[in-house]
Structure formats: C-alpha cells, structure tokens
Design a protein around this motif. Sequence first.
Motif, PDB file in Angstrom:
ATOM      1  N   LEU A  66       0.821  -1.223   0.000  1.00 34.58           N
ATOM      2  CA  LEU A  66       0.000   0.000   0.000  1.00 34.58           C
ATOM      3  C   LEU A  66       0.850   1.266   0.000  1.00 34.58           C
ATOM      4  O   LEU A  66       0.614   2.183  -0.795  1.00 34.58           O
ATOM      5  CB  LEU A  66      -0.933   0.026   1.219  1.00 34.58           C
ATOM      6  CG  LEU A  66      -1.998  -1.052   1.339  1.00 34.58           C
ATOM      7  CD1 LEU A  66      -2.729  -0.927   2.665  1.00 34.58           C
ATOM      8  CD2 LEU A  66      -2.958  -1.023   0.178  1.00 34.58           C
ATOM      9  N   THR A  67       1.818   1.332   0.885  1.00 34.81           N
ATOM     10  CA  THR A  67       2.628   2.550   1.025  1.00 34.81           C
ATOM     11  C   THR A  67       3.399   2.887  -0.248  1.00 34.81           C
ATOM     12  O   THR A  67       3.334   4.028  -0.718  1.00 34.81           O
ATOM     13  CB  THR A  67       3.564   2.458   2.246  1.00 34.81           C
ATOM     14  OG1 THR A  67       2.745   2.350   3.424  1.00 34.81           O
ATOM     15  CG2 THR A  67       4.451   3.682   2.367  1.00 34.81           C
ATOM     16  N   PRO A  68       4.152   1.944  -0.851  1.00 38.70           N
ATOM     17  CA  PRO A  68       4.876   2.333  -2.065  1.00 38.70           C
ATOM     18  C   PRO A  68       3.963   2.746  -3.217  1.00 38.70           C
ATOM     19  O   PRO A  68       4.317   3.636  -3.994  1.00 38.70           O
ATOM     20  CB  PRO A  68       5.710   1.100  -2.428  1.00 38.70           C
ATOM     21  CG  PRO A  68       5.344   0.034  -1.485  1.00 38.70           C
ATOM     22  CD  PRO A  68       4.503   0.604  -0.404  1.00 38.70           C
ATOM     23  N   VAL A  69       2.788   2.155  -3.316  1.00 40.16           N
ATOM     24  CA  VAL A  69       1.860   2.559  -4.374  1.00 40.16           C
ATOM     25  C   VAL A  69       1.384   3.988  -4.133  1.00 40.16           C
ATOM     26  O   VAL A  69       1.357   4.808  -5.051  1.00 40.16           O
ATOM     27  CB  VAL A  69       0.670   1.575  -4.484  1.00 40.16           C
ATOM     28  CG1 VAL A  69      -0.442   2.139  -5.362  1.00 40.16           C
ATOM     29  CG2 VAL A  69       1.146   0.230  -5.028  1.00 40.16           C
ATOM     30  N   LEU A  73       1.817   7.535  -6.277  1.00 40.13           N
ATOM     31  CA  LEU A  73       0.690   8.417  -6.608  1.00 40.13           C
ATOM     32  C   LEU A  73       1.000   9.859  -6.206  1.00 40.13           C
ATOM     33  O   LEU A  73       0.791  10.785  -6.988  1.00 40.13           O
ATOM     34  CB  LEU A  73      -0.578   7.933  -5.886  1.00 40.13           C
ATOM     35  CG  LEU A  73      -1.813   8.818  -6.054  1.00 40.13           C
ATOM     36  CD1 LEU A  73      -2.358   8.713  -7.472  1.00 40.13           C
ATOM     37  CD2 LEU A  73      -2.880   8.446  -5.040  1.00 40.13           C
ATOM     38  N   ILE A  74       1.507  10.056  -5.006  1.00 43.44           N
ATOM     39  CA  ILE A  74       1.794  11.406  -4.523  1.00 43.44           C
ATOM     40  C   ILE A  74       2.926  12.048  -5.315  1.00 43.44           C
ATOM     41  O   ILE A  74       2.953  13.260  -5.492  1.00 43.44           O
ATOM     42  CB  ILE A  74       2.062  11.382  -3.010  1.00 43.44           C
ATOM     43  CG1 ILE A  74       0.737  11.099  -2.332  1.00 43.44           C
ATOM     44  CG2 ILE A  74       2.708  12.664  -2.526  1.00 43.44           C
ATOM     45  CD1 ILE A  74       0.641  11.291  -0.887  1.00 43.44           C
ATOM     46  N   ARG A  75       3.833  11.235  -5.836  1.00 42.76           N
ATOM     47  CA  ARG A  75       4.930  11.769  -6.662  1.00 42.76           C
ATOM     48  C   ARG A  75       4.361  12.474  -7.896  1.00 42.76           C
ATOM     49  O   ARG A  75       4.932  13.433  -8.377  1.00 42.76           O
ATOM     50  CB  ARG A  75       5.858  10.626  -7.076  1.00 42.76           C
ATOM     51  CG  ARG A  75       7.054  11.104  -7.855  1.00 42.76           C
ATOM     52  CD  ARG A  75       8.047   9.988  -8.142  1.00 42.76           C
ATOM     53  NE  ARG A  75       8.620   9.546  -6.879  1.00 42.76           N
ATOM     54  CZ  ARG A  75       8.757   8.270  -6.522  1.00 42.76           C
ATOM     55  NH1 ARG A  75       8.371   7.312  -7.327  1.00 42.76           N
ATOM     56  NH2 ARG A  75       9.282   7.956  -5.373  1.00 42.76           N
ATOM     57  N   ARG A  84      -0.227  18.306 -10.434  1.00 43.17           N
ATOM     58  CA  ARG A  84      -0.031  17.512  -9.213  1.00 43.17           C
ATOM     59  C   ARG A  84      -1.343  17.471  -8.436  1.00 43.17           C
ATOM     60  O   ARG A  84      -2.054  18.474  -8.348  1.00 43.17           O
ATOM     61  CB  ARG A  84       1.043  18.126  -8.336  1.00 43.17           C
ATOM     62  CG  ARG A  84       2.449  17.987  -8.864  1.00 43.17           C
ATOM     63  CD  ARG A  84       3.451  18.525  -7.853  1.00 43.17           C
ATOM     64  NE  ARG A  84       3.381  17.808  -6.588  1.00 43.17           N
ATOM     65  CZ  ARG A  84       4.173  16.778  -6.263  1.00 43.17           C
ATOM     66  NH1 ARG A  84       5.079  16.370  -7.100  1.00 43.17           N
ATOM     67  NH2 ARG A  84       4.046  16.186  -5.092  1.00 43.17           N
ATOM     68  N   SER A  85      -1.630  16.316  -7.842  1.00 37.67           N
ATOM     69  CA  SER A  85      -2.842  16.180  -7.036  1.00 37.67           C
ATOM     70  C   SER A  85      -2.628  16.582  -5.586  1.00 37.67           C
ATOM     71  O   SER A  85      -3.593  16.842  -4.872  1.00 37.67           O
ATOM     72  CB  SER A  85      -3.345  14.738  -7.082  1.00 37.67           C
ATOM     73  OG  SER A  85      -3.672  14.366  -8.395  1.00 37.67           O
ATOM     74  N   ILE A 125     -10.343  15.636  -6.019  1.00 42.00           N
ATOM     75  CA  ILE A 125      -9.484  14.818  -6.887  1.00 42.00           C
ATOM     76  C   ILE A 125      -8.387  14.141  -6.067  1.00 42.00           C
ATOM     77  O   ILE A 125      -8.119  12.944  -6.216  1.00 42.00           O
ATOM     78  CB  ILE A 125      -8.890  15.665  -8.035  1.00 42.00           C
ATOM     79  CG1 ILE A 125      -9.984  16.061  -9.020  1.00 42.00           C
ATOM     80  CG2 ILE A 125      -7.754  14.950  -8.734  1.00 42.00           C
ATOM     81  CD1 ILE A 125     -10.661  14.898  -9.744  1.00 42.00           C
ATOM     82  N   ALA A 126      -7.740  14.877  -5.183  1.00 42.61           N
ATOM     83  CA  ALA A 126      -6.670  14.302  -4.358  1.00 42.61           C
ATOM     84  C   ALA A 126      -7.205  13.175  -3.478  1.00 42.61           C
ATOM     85  O   ALA A 126      -6.638  12.073  -3.434  1.00 42.61           O
ATOM     86  CB  ALA A 126      -6.023  15.389  -3.503  1.00 42.61           C
ATOM     87  N   THR A 127      -8.299  13.431  -2.796  1.00 49.12           N
ATOM     88  CA  THR A 127      -8.870  12.448  -1.886  1.00 49.12           C
ATOM     89  C   THR A 127      -9.272  11.176  -2.630  1.00 49.12           C
ATOM     90  O   THR A 127      -8.903  10.062  -2.237  1.00 49.12           O
ATOM     91  CB  THR A 127     -10.089  13.050  -1.152  1.00 49.12           C
ATOM     92  OG1 THR A 127      -9.663  14.211  -0.442  1.00 49.12           O
ATOM     93  CG2 THR A 127     -10.704  12.049  -0.206  1.00 49.12           C
ATOM     94  N   PHE A 128     -10.000  11.341  -3.719  1.00 48.72           N
ATOM     95  CA  PHE A 128     -10.501  10.154  -4.407  1.00 48.72           C
ATOM     96  C   PHE A 128      -9.470   9.511  -5.330  1.00 48.72           C
ATOM     97  O   PHE A 128      -9.630   8.371  -5.740  1.00 48.72           O
ATOM     98  CB  PHE A 128     -11.840  10.450  -5.089  1.00 48.72           C
ATOM     99  CG  PHE A 128     -12.945  10.425  -4.083  1.00 48.72           C
ATOM    100  CD1 PHE A 128     -13.525   9.231  -3.693  1.00 48.72           C
ATOM    101  CD2 PHE A 128     -13.355  11.597  -3.461  1.00 48.72           C
ATOM    102  CE1 PHE A 128     -14.510   9.201  -2.714  1.00 48.72           C
ATOM    103  CE2 PHE A 128     -14.331  11.578  -2.487  1.00 48.72           C
ATOM    104  CZ  PHE A 128     -14.920  10.367  -2.111  1.00 48.72           C
ATOM    105  N   SER A 129      -8.368  10.203  -5.610  1.00 53.60           N
ATOM    106  CA  SER A 129      -7.280   9.523  -6.313  1.00 53.60           C
ATOM    107  C   SER A 129      -6.699   8.450  -5.397  1.00 53.60           C
ATOM    108  O   SER A 129      -6.334   7.360  -5.850  1.00 53.60           O
ATOM    109  CB  SER A 129      -6.207  10.498  -6.776  1.00 53.60           C
ATOM    110  OG  SER A 129      -5.486  11.044  -5.696  1.00 53.60           O
TER     111      SER A 129
END
Length: 176
Positions: A66-69, A73-75, A84-85, A125-129
Amino acid sequence: MRRFRRFFAVLFLAAACTGRETPQLTTRAVNRVSVRPVTLFFETPQLLLGSEQRNLTLPENEAGALTPVLRELIRGSSNAAVPRSFPPDAVVRATYLMGDGTAIVDLGGATLVNGWSAGSHEELIATFSIVHTLTANFPSVKRVRILVNGQAAETLAGHVALDRSLTPLPSLLAAR
C-alpha cells in the motif's frame, strides 16, 4: 559478559536436548518482492480521474504494498502536463490494512498539517485519487480512511469530509 555467554550456551543446549526443532524465521516469504503493474489515478483534462499504468517493484504482501503505491501516486503523473494532485511536501507517513477491508492512510507534510488552501475540486481529486488507486489495485481494500499526521482529520483542505471511511465514486472516473 561471560555469564551471558554461559547462559545463552546453556539455553541453546537445553533447547537442543528437547528434540524440538529450533523455530526458523520465515522472513523470505514476507519480504518477497516482484514487479507488478499498478493503476494510479490522476486528474484528466475533463476534470475527472483517469488511470495511468506503471510497473512497480512491490512486496507480494498487500499490506506492505500500500505505502509504495501511494508514494508513487503522490509523486505525480509521468505526464508533465497533468497537474499535481497533492502539495509538493505531502508524504505518506504510514498505511494499514484492516481485516474488514478498510485501508488506513496516514498523510503528513507541513501543508496538509497546517492547512492546505486548495479548492474543493482539487481536494476532491486528491482524496478520491487515493481511494480509487487503492481499491483498483488491492482486491481486499473496500474502503479508505484518511488521517493527517496520525490524527483523524475533518478534511484535507476544508471541503471533503474525512470523518468516515470513503468508497470509490464511479462518477468521478473518466470514460475509457
């Protein structure tokens, strides 16, 4: 120091004399990694969530992956034209996978902790991404609970309620 050595030697011999096998650590099974395709969700020109495929080296254990995925995403998107989200200083502090299918995501970074001045659409968008990325890649994840700096947060930026677990919103997905 000699007493400790004698103590451990006696302890080892006592264990050997019981006829039982010495327990072996099975870290190899827990620490196996493999390259897997993942689907990340970013904003599209239609202001919806669109998917982007990447191959990542991930632990085979879902909870460990979970964490690396989410860090990927945050990258951000590999397409420089996609905004950027998340704020540039946002980080994934920790993730947990609960037995009921809830993924707990603990986000951090000064901007999120001190008040992100994003608009409602940017926050949505950030939350649901996060929600769509986790539920699309991990079959056992049914819902996502987002924390900020280890604490329950009302919102990330004042618009999307985080007081409960979130499930995917198919209406936010761009048509394929």
